[in-house]
Design a protein around this motif. Structure first.
Motif, PDB file in Angstrom:
ATOM      1  N   ARG A 193       0.617  -1.334  -0.118  1.00 33.64           N
ATOM      2  CA  ARG A 193       0.378  -0.264   0.010  1.00 33.64           C
ATOM      3  C   ARG A 193       1.004   1.206  -0.140  1.00 33.64           C
ATOM      4  N   THR A 194       0.789   2.358  -1.097  1.00 35.49           N
ATOM      5  CA  THR A 194       1.270   3.122  -0.982  1.00 35.49           C
ATOM      6  C   THR A 194       0.673   4.278   0.066  1.00 35.49           C
ATOM      7  N   TYR A 195       1.342   4.755   0.944  1.00 40.28           N
ATOM      8  CA  TYR A 195       0.820   6.199   1.657  1.00 40.28           C
ATOM      9  C   TYR A 195       1.560   7.700   1.491  1.00 40.28           C
ATOM     10  N   GLU A 196       1.054   8.653   1.915  1.00 38.22           N
ATOM     11  CA  GLU A 196       1.222  10.133   1.625  1.00 38.22           C
ATOM     12  C   GLU A 196       1.611  10.499   2.877  1.00 38.22           C
ATOM     13  N   ARG A 197       3.009  11.142   3.467  1.00 38.28           N
ATOM     14  CA  ARG A 197       3.102  11.155   4.408  1.00 38.28           C
ATOM     15  C   ARG A 197       3.882  13.136   4.182  1.00 38.28           C
ATOM     16  N   ASN A 198       3.533  13.949   4.072  1.00 36.09           N
ATOM     17  CA  ASN A 198       4.053  15.162   4.285  1.00 36.09           C
ATOM     18  C   ASN A 198       5.317  15.229   2.802  1.00 36.09           C
ATOM     19  N   GLY A 199       4.391  15.079   1.940  1.00 33.49           N
ATOM     20  CA  GLY A 199       5.204  15.054   0.416  1.00 33.49           C
ATOM     21  C   GLY A 199       5.616  13.543  -0.022  1.00 33.49           C
ATOM     22  N   VAL A 200       6.238  12.712   1.238  1.00 35.11           N
ATOM     23  CA  VAL A 200       6.804  11.266   0.215  1.00 35.11           C
ATOM     24  C   VAL A 200       6.012  10.322   0.395  1.00 35.11           C
ATOM     25  N   HIS A 201       5.862   9.651  -0.625  1.00 42.80           N
ATOM     26  CA  HIS A 201       5.332   8.340  -0.955  1.00 42.80           C
ATOM     27  C   HIS A 201       6.387   7.475  -0.236  1.00 42.80           C
ATOM     28  N   ILE A 259       9.158  -1.418   5.286  1.00 40.79           N
ATOM     29  CA  ILE A 259       8.575   0.036   4.352  1.00 40.79           C
ATOM     30  C   ILE A 259      10.085  -0.260   3.313  1.00 40.79           C
ATOM     31  N   PHE A 260       9.372   0.311   1.718  1.00 40.83           N
ATOM     32  CA  PHE A 260       9.535   0.572   0.471  1.00 40.83           C
ATOM     33  C   PHE A 260       9.953   2.078   0.419  1.00 40.83           C
ATOM     34  N   LEU A 261      11.331   2.392   0.375  1.00 43.16           N
ATOM     35  CA  LEU A 261      11.048   3.850  -0.574  1.00 43.16           C
ATOM     36  C   LEU A 261      11.936   3.745  -1.780  1.00 43.16           C
ATOM     37  N   ASP A 262      11.375   4.807  -2.799  1.00 40.52           N
ATOM     38  CA  ASP A 262      11.964   5.089  -3.993  1.00 40.52           C
ATOM     39  C   ASP A 262      13.538   5.886  -3.956  1.00 40.52           C
ATOM     40  N   TYR A 263      13.914   5.946  -4.316  1.00 45.65           N
ATOM     41  CA  TYR A 263      15.234   6.896  -5.232  1.00 45.65           C
ATOM     42  C   TYR A 263      15.075   8.613  -4.771  1.00 45.65           C
ATOM     43  N   GLY A 264      16.136   8.215  -3.218  1.00 46.20           N
ATOM     44  CA  GLY A 264      15.646  10.030  -3.020  1.00 46.20           C
ATOM     45  C   GLY A 264      15.070  10.241  -1.534  1.00 46.20           C
ATOM     46  N   GLU A 265      14.288   9.223  -1.714  1.00 49.60           N
ATOM     47  CA  GLU A 265      12.620   9.379   0.008  1.00 49.60           C
ATOM     48  C   GLU A 265      13.927   9.447   0.852  1.00 49.60           C
ATOM     49  N   LEU A 266      14.795   8.844   1.083  1.00 49.42           N
ATOM     50  CA  LEU A 266      15.454   8.734   2.350  1.00 49.42           C
ATOM     51  C   LEU A 266      15.731  10.011   2.943  1.00 49.42           C
ATOM     52  N   GLU A 267      16.754  10.512   1.547  1.00 51.17           N
ATOM     53  CA  GLU A 267      17.652  12.096   1.601  1.00 51.17           C
ATOM     54  C   GLU A 267      16.653  12.708   2.225  1.00 51.17           C
ATOM     55  N   THR A 268      15.220  12.683   1.512  1.00 48.43           N
ATOM     56  CA  THR A 268      14.186  13.808   2.032  1.00 48.43           C
ATOM     57  C   THR A 268      13.616  13.550   3.349  1.00 48.43           C
ATOM     58  N   THR A 327      15.181  12.287   5.991  1.00 45.94           N
ATOM     59  CA  THR A 327      16.703  12.868   6.701  1.00 45.94           C
ATOM     60  C   THR A 327      16.779  14.330   6.825  1.00 45.94           C
ATOM     61  N   ARG A 328      16.695  14.605   5.651  1.00 46.75           N
ATOM     62  CA  ARG A 328      15.974  16.141   5.692  1.00 46.75           C
ATOM     63  C   ARG A 328      15.060  17.470   6.781  1.00 46.75           C
ATOM     64  N   MET A 329      14.027  16.439   6.545  1.00 44.26           N
ATOM     65  CA  MET A 329      13.348  16.782   7.510  1.00 44.26           C
ATOM     66  C   MET A 329      12.898  16.476   8.702  1.00 44.26           C
ATOM     67  N   GLU A 330      14.110  15.165   9.164  1.00 41.84           N
ATOM     68  CA  GLU A 330      13.912  15.601  10.339  1.00 41.84           C
ATOM     69  C   GLU A 330      15.477  15.969  11.475  1.00 41.84           C
ATOM     70  N   HIS A 383      13.914  18.059  14.414  1.00 47.64           N
ATOM     71  CA  HIS A 383      15.399  18.243  15.685  1.00 47.64           C
ATOM     72  C   HIS A 383      15.482  20.028  15.897  1.00 47.64           C
ATOM     73  N   ALA A 384      15.745  20.705  14.781  1.00 44.56           N
ATOM     74  CA  ALA A 384      16.138  21.409  14.638  1.00 44.56           C
ATOM     75  C   ALA A 384      16.103  22.487  15.914  1.00 44.56           C
ATOM     76  N   ALA A 385      17.107  23.491  16.437  1.00 40.89           N
ATOM     77  CA  ALA A 385      16.263  24.381  17.793  1.00 40.89           C
ATOM     78  C   ALA A 385      14.909  25.365  17.819  1.00 40.89           C
ATOM     79  N   PRO A 386      14.575  25.204  19.010  1.00 46.15           N
ATOM     80  CA  PRO A 386      12.955  26.024  18.510  1.00 46.15           C
ATOM     81  C   PRO A 386      13.723  27.378  18.855  1.00 46.15           C
ATOM     82  N   PRO A 387      12.189  28.029  18.102  1.00 46.98           N
ATOM     83  CA  PRO A 387      12.693  29.639  18.068  1.00 46.98           C
ATOM     84  C   PRO A 387      12.379  29.593  19.848  1.00 46.98           C
ATOM     85  N   PRO A 388      13.453  30.884  20.164  1.00 46.12           N
ATOM     86  CA  PRO A 388      13.573  31.957  21.574  1.00 46.12           C
ATOM     87  C   PRO A 388      12.478  31.891  22.404  1.00 46.12           C
TER      88      PRO A 388
END
Length: 86
Positions: free
Chosen positions: A11-19, A29-38, A40-43, A47-52
């Motif tokens: 089954r295909t799910y779309e989460r935050n623009g990633v299939h 879980i199986f990812l297409d080319y480039g989705e793991l990098e996407t 990783t960037r989203m993660e 987890h980036a520092a929150p605003p003050p």
């Protein structure tokens, strides 16, 4: 589509623009080319520092110390939890 591992139904799910393809049988879980990098960037962004925090305002009527009771705990979640949360 069939699972390459167990031949179960995918089954295909779309989460935050990633299939993401997930097997109904083995739950792989199986990812297409480039989705793991996407993901990783989203993660990293997640987890980036929150605003003050905002500047403290007036504490009219607030008990001892300018804040109201109750503690709020914020748990860090991984991208897997973020992708499959409802």
């Amino acid at each position: 589509m069939q699972c390459p591992k167990c031949r179960g139904n995918m089954r295909t799910y779309e989460r935050n623009g990633v299939h993401i393809e997930q097997c109904d049988n083995c739950r792989g879980i199986f990812l297409d080319y480039g989705e793991l990098e996407t993901l990783t960037r989203m993660e990293s962004q997640y987890h980036a520092a929150p605003p003050p925090p905002p500047a403290p305002g007036p504490a009219w009527g607030a008990p001892h110390g300018g804040h109201y009771g109750g503690h709020h705990h914020h748990h860090q979640r991984s991208w897997v939890g973020m992708l499959f949360s409802t």
